[in-house]
Design a protein around this motif. Sequence first.
Motif, PDB file in Angstrom:
ATOM      1  N   THR A   1      -6.735 -13.333   0.130  1.00 45.35           N
ATOM      2  CA  THR A   1      -5.351 -12.920   0.100  1.00 45.35           C
ATOM      3  C   THR A   1      -5.082 -11.916   1.206  1.00 45.35           C
ATOM      4  O   THR A   1      -5.875 -10.987   1.405  1.00 45.35           O
ATOM      5  CB  THR A   1      -5.012 -12.274  -1.263  1.00 45.35           C
ATOM      6  OG1 THR A   1      -5.333 -13.210  -2.303  1.00 45.35           O
ATOM      7  CG2 THR A   1      -3.554 -11.905  -1.354  1.00 45.35           C
ATOM      8  N   THR A   2      -3.994 -12.083   1.941  1.00 48.62           N
ATOM      9  CA  THR A   2      -3.621 -11.107   2.954  1.00 48.62           C
ATOM     10  C   THR A   2      -3.159  -9.830   2.267  1.00 48.62           C
ATOM     11  O   THR A   2      -2.220  -9.863   1.464  1.00 48.62           O
ATOM     12  CB  THR A   2      -2.494 -11.646   3.840  1.00 48.62           C
ATOM     13  OG1 THR A   2      -2.931 -12.860   4.458  1.00 48.62           O
ATOM     14  CG2 THR A   2      -2.113 -10.634   4.902  1.00 48.62           C
ATOM     15  N   PRO A   3      -3.804  -8.693   2.536  1.00 49.94           N
ATOM     16  CA  PRO A   3      -3.457  -7.485   1.793  1.00 49.94           C
ATOM     17  C   PRO A   3      -2.124  -6.891   2.221  1.00 49.94           C
ATOM     18  O   PRO A   3      -1.754  -6.910   3.400  1.00 49.94           O
ATOM     19  CB  PRO A   3      -4.611  -6.532   2.119  1.00 49.94           C
ATOM     20  CG  PRO A   3      -5.187  -7.028   3.393  1.00 49.94           C
ATOM     21  CD  PRO A   3      -4.970  -8.500   3.413  1.00 49.94           C
ATOM     22  N   LYS A   4      -1.403  -6.372   1.247  1.00 52.54           N
ATOM     23  CA  LYS A   4      -0.205  -5.594   1.511  1.00 52.54           C
ATOM     24  C   LYS A   4      -0.608  -4.183   1.901  1.00 52.54           C
ATOM     25  O   LYS A   4      -1.634  -3.681   1.438  1.00 52.54           O
ATOM     26  CB  LYS A   4       0.695  -5.553   0.272  1.00 52.54           C
ATOM     27  CG  LYS A   4       1.109  -6.906  -0.267  1.00 52.54           C
ATOM     28  CD  LYS A   4       1.966  -6.740  -1.524  1.00 52.54           C
ATOM     29  CE  LYS A   4       2.369  -8.075  -2.121  1.00 52.54           C
ATOM     30  NZ  LYS A   4       3.227  -7.908  -3.335  1.00 52.54           N
ATOM     31  N   VAL A   5       0.189  -3.535   2.721  1.00 55.99           N
ATOM     32  CA  VAL A   5      -0.122  -2.175   3.154  1.00 55.99           C
ATOM     33  C   VAL A   5       0.532  -1.193   2.200  1.00 55.99           C
ATOM     34  O   VAL A   5       1.732  -1.280   1.911  1.00 55.99           O
ATOM     35  CB  VAL A   5       0.367  -1.919   4.590  1.00 55.99           C
ATOM     36  CG1 VAL A   5       0.092  -0.467   4.994  1.00 55.99           C
ATOM     37  CG2 VAL A   5      -0.314  -2.873   5.560  1.00 55.99           C
ATOM     38  N   LEU A   6      -0.273  -0.251   1.698  1.00 57.95           N
ATOM     39  CA  LEU A   6       0.244   0.817   0.848  1.00 57.95           C
ATOM     40  C   LEU A   6       0.520   2.007   1.750  1.00 57.95           C
ATOM     41  O   LEU A   6      -0.396   2.655   2.251  1.00 57.95           O
ATOM     42  CB  LEU A   6      -0.779   1.183  -0.232  1.00 57.95           C
ATOM     43  CG  LEU A   6      -0.339   2.213  -1.271  1.00 57.95           C
ATOM     44  CD1 LEU A   6       0.851   1.696  -2.078  1.00 57.95           C
ATOM     45  CD2 LEU A   6      -1.486   2.561  -2.208  1.00 57.95           C
ATOM     46  N   ASP A   7       1.801   2.306   1.961  1.00 55.31           N
ATOM     47  CA  ASP A   7       2.199   3.378   2.869  1.00 55.31           C
ATOM     48  C   ASP A   7       2.421   4.680   2.112  1.00 55.31           C
ATOM     49  O   ASP A   7       2.674   4.689   0.906  1.00 55.31           O
ATOM     50  CB  ASP A   7       3.495   3.006   3.607  1.00 55.31           C
ATOM     51  CG  ASP A   7       3.300   1.850   4.573  1.00 55.31           C
ATOM     52  OD1 ASP A   7       2.261   1.837   5.248  1.00 55.31           O
ATOM     53  OD2 ASP A   7       4.186   0.977   4.649  1.00 55.31           O
ATOM     54  N   GLY A   8       2.370   5.789   2.851  1.00 60.94           N
ATOM     55  CA  GLY A   8       2.715   7.082   2.283  1.00 60.94           C
ATOM     56  C   GLY A   8       1.648   7.613   1.352  1.00 60.94           C
ATOM     57  O   GLY A   8       0.539   7.102   1.253  1.00 60.94           O
ATOM     58  N   GLU A   9       2.003   8.691   0.642  1.00 61.10           N
ATOM     59  CA  GLU A   9       1.095   9.335  -0.301  1.00 61.10           C
ATOM     60  C   GLU A   9       1.213   8.635  -1.646  1.00 61.10           C
ATOM     61  O   GLU A   9       2.255   8.712  -2.308  1.00 61.10           O
ATOM     62  CB  GLU A   9       1.445  10.813  -0.445  1.00 61.10           C
ATOM     63  CG  GLU A   9       0.523  11.579  -1.365  1.00 61.10           C
ATOM     64  CD  GLU A   9      -0.906  11.712  -0.829  1.00 61.10           C
ATOM     65  OE1 GLU A   9      -1.801  12.025  -1.618  1.00 61.10           O
ATOM     66  OE2 GLU A   9      -1.110  11.499   0.380  1.00 61.10           O
ATOM     67  N   PRO A  10       0.185   7.917  -2.074  1.00 59.48           N
ATOM     68  CA  PRO A  10       0.279   7.148  -3.311  1.00 59.48           C
ATOM     69  C   PRO A  10       0.133   8.028  -4.536  1.00 59.48           C
ATOM     70  O   PRO A  10      -0.278   9.181  -4.463  1.00 59.48           O
ATOM     71  CB  PRO A  10      -0.893   6.177  -3.204  1.00 59.48           C
ATOM     72  CG  PRO A  10      -1.895   6.927  -2.389  1.00 59.48           C
ATOM     73  CD  PRO A  10      -1.114   7.765  -1.426  1.00 59.48           C
ATOM     74  N   GLY A  11       0.433   7.434  -5.677  1.00 58.37           N
ATOM     75  CA  GLY A  11       0.221   8.123  -6.954  1.00 58.37           C
ATOM     76  C   GLY A  11       1.462   8.850  -7.419  1.00 58.37           C
ATOM     77  O   GLY A  11       2.565   8.685  -6.896  1.00 58.37           O
ATOM     78  N   GLY A  12       1.289   9.693  -8.447  1.00 62.95           N
ATOM     79  CA  GLY A  12       2.387  10.480  -8.963  1.00 62.95           C
ATOM     80  C   GLY A  12       3.125   9.810 -10.096  1.00 62.95           C
ATOM     81  O   GLY A  12       2.732   8.762 -10.616  1.00 62.95           O
ATOM     82  N   LEU A  13       4.236  10.439 -10.480  1.00 59.19           N
ATOM     83  CA  LEU A  13       5.007   9.986 -11.627  1.00 59.19           C
ATOM     84  C   LEU A  13       5.541   8.577 -11.447  1.00 59.19           C
ATOM     85  O   LEU A  13       5.563   7.779 -12.387  1.00 59.19           O
ATOM     86  CB  LEU A  13       6.157  10.962 -11.894  1.00 59.19           C
ATOM     87  CG  LEU A  13       7.058  10.668 -13.089  1.00 59.19           C
ATOM     88  CD1 LEU A  13       6.247  10.679 -14.381  1.00 59.19           C
ATOM     89  CD2 LEU A  13       8.195  11.680 -13.162  1.00 59.19           C
TER      90      LEU A  13
END
Length: 294
Positions: A3-15
Amino acid sequence: MATTPKVLDGEPGGLSTLVRAALPVVPGLNQLPGVRKGSAADFTGLAFRREGVVAERPRVDAYAAVCGFPRKDVVPLTYPHMLAFPLHMAIMSDPGFPYPAIGMVHVENTITAHRAIGVGEVLDVVTEVGAARPHAKGVLLDFVTTVAAGTDIVWESTSTYLRRGRTVDGDAAVGLVITDPPSGGVEWRLPANLGRTYASVSGDANPIHLYPLTAKALGFPRQIAHGMWTKARSIAAIENRLPEAVTVEVAFKKPVFLPGTVAFAARQGDAGWTFALTSPKDGSPHLVGRTSTP
């Protein structure tokens, strides 16, 4: 990679991540576009990646302190899981992933370090999951992570999650079996706030780990320790005797209720170490594990 991965941008996590994870189990809201889950029968895989992630000194030191590792210029063996966990949550929260994040149970974890990772290194992290595998109580999903420094893969892991319910066709795998694991050993007293402390350094703020009230809402009598904390703390107890390139496999058994006391024991053999985290009262296992040379 299938599967071609999607890019997770920015600071992940949180509410926002917790909200996205919770919405698919809320009646009514779970049918909204962007929340409604796809069909399990049609799911073939999903992947996310993070690029240029830095193993920052303050975060590494905070993690090491919570898990019992000494302060070093290289990261603890389990630390890259902290960099991968946001990708796990991104996959579980994606509408294309057919199972809600709430209710996924981490049952096994395997880590292979090919070399030590220096504090301050810049890393690329990819996590992918394929179609579900059969299990006697539901299905298993393997979240496979690779961490690369440039073109070199320096760390890999597989986190296996159980989703209880309807299974899929095929023969159920036996899973990790360790015969005659060590027992007894040194006792560790774990405080009631351990789950909250670990959540603050890991980003894993699953309600089952935080307070008695939030744990009871999800079926536990009180909060439980994170499985990956029990693995990290166990490795920290023997890490000065492990080679730089090493594979560590564990199976998570009974939950560790907080506050509580556990017993850690380890034994060295020809192929590596075996270790276990057990109840001092009756010897029942919370975690069993082994090391080997990759």
